[in-house]
Design a protein around this motif. Structure first.
Motif, short mmCIF file in Angstrom:
data_model
loop_
_atom_site.label_atom_id
_atom_site.label_comp_id
_atom_site.label_asym_id
_atom_site.label_seq_id
_atom_site.Cartn_x
_atom_site.Cartn_y
_atom_site.Cartn_z
N ALA A 1 -4.78 12.83 2.52
CA ALA A 1 -4.10 11.74 2.20
C ALA A 1 -4.70 10.93 1.14
N VAL A 2 -3.74 10.21 0.23
CA VAL A 2 -4.50 9.48 -0.81
C VAL A 2 -3.62 8.02 -0.77
N TRP A 3 -4.06 6.85 -0.96
CA TRP A 3 -3.49 5.53 -0.96
C TRP A 3 -3.56 4.94 -2.16
N LEU A 4 -2.66 4.27 -2.62
CA LEU A 4 -2.88 3.03 -3.78
C LEU A 4 -2.64 1.76 -3.24
N GLN A 5 -3.79 0.90 -3.04
CA GLN A 5 -3.43 -0.21 -2.64
C GLN A 5 -3.00 -1.21 -3.86
N MET A 6 -2.25 -1.99 -3.61
CA MET A 6 -1.75 -2.74 -4.93
C MET A 6 -1.62 -4.35 -4.25
N ASN A 7 -2.45 -5.17 -5.06
CA ASN A 7 -2.59 -6.61 -4.77
C ASN A 7 -2.19 -7.16 -6.09
N THR B 1 0.96 -1.01 -0.05
CA THR B 1 0.17 0.10 -0.08
C THR B 1 0.90 1.36 -0.06
N LEU B 2 0.64 2.15 -1.09
CA LEU B 2 1.51 3.34 -1.01
C LEU B 2 0.74 4.29 -0.67
N SER B 3 1.10 5.36 0.26
CA SER B 3 0.59 6.43 0.65
C SER B 3 0.96 7.79 0.11
N CYS B 4 0.41 8.82 0.19
CA CYS B 4 0.88 10.09 -0.38
C CYS B 4 0.23 10.98 0.60
N ALA B 5 0.80 12.00 1.29
CA ALA B 5 0.58 13.00 2.27
C ALA B 5 0.79 14.31 1.59
N ALA B 6 -0.36 15.04 1.63
CA ALA B 6 -0.54 16.32 1.12
C ALA B 6 -0.31 17.37 2.23
N SER B 7 0.28 18.55 1.90
CA SER B 7 0.81 19.81 3.00
C SER B 7 -0.23 20.78 2.69
#
Length: 127
Positions: A78-84, A19-25
């Motif tokens: 925040a946004v996530w990318l769940q990769m399976n 799971t990738l995470s992206c935090a915005a400021s």
């Protein structure tokens, strides 16, 4: 101005998950559609997934449809990318991107549509 910081990349075996995470400021996070792109070695950067600013609609590249899922939480900026079911061909640097918009339906799929980019996080899938 939106600053984006990705995390969660790493080495995983084929068939595994990350799971990738992206935090915005920025407090203006809700005014941005969000997307994930990737650049594999020796290739151009390509679109992976996008989500509207409301989170109500998503869109995926054919190569990841059914395996990846994008989601966001505006309260957490925040946004996530769940990769399976990861495959060796998913190996790439993954980038988070934000596109300014006033439309809740905007779902950008092209690089030029995005205004802000993160530095990227490496995902390596071993066979």
């Amino acid at each position: 101005q939106v600053q984006l910081v990705e995390s969660g990349g790493g080495l995983v075996q084929a068939g595994g998950s990350l799971t990738l995470s992206c935090a915005a400021s920025a407090r203006t996070f809700t005014g941005n559609a969000m997307g994930w792109f990737r650049r594999a070695p020796g290739k151009e950067r390509e679109f992976v997934a996008a989500v509207t600013w409301s989170g109500g609609s998503t869109y995926y590249a054919d190569s990841v449809k059914g395996r990846f899922a994008i989601s966001r939480d505006n309260a957490k900026a925040a946004v996530w990318l769940q990769m399976n079911s990861l495959k060796p061909e998913d190996t790439a640097v993954y980038y988070c991107a934000a596109a300014r918009t006033t439309s809740s339906r905007y779902l950008p799929k092209e690089e030029y549509e995005y205004d802000y980019w993160g530095q990227g996080t490496q995902v390596t899938v071993s066979s």
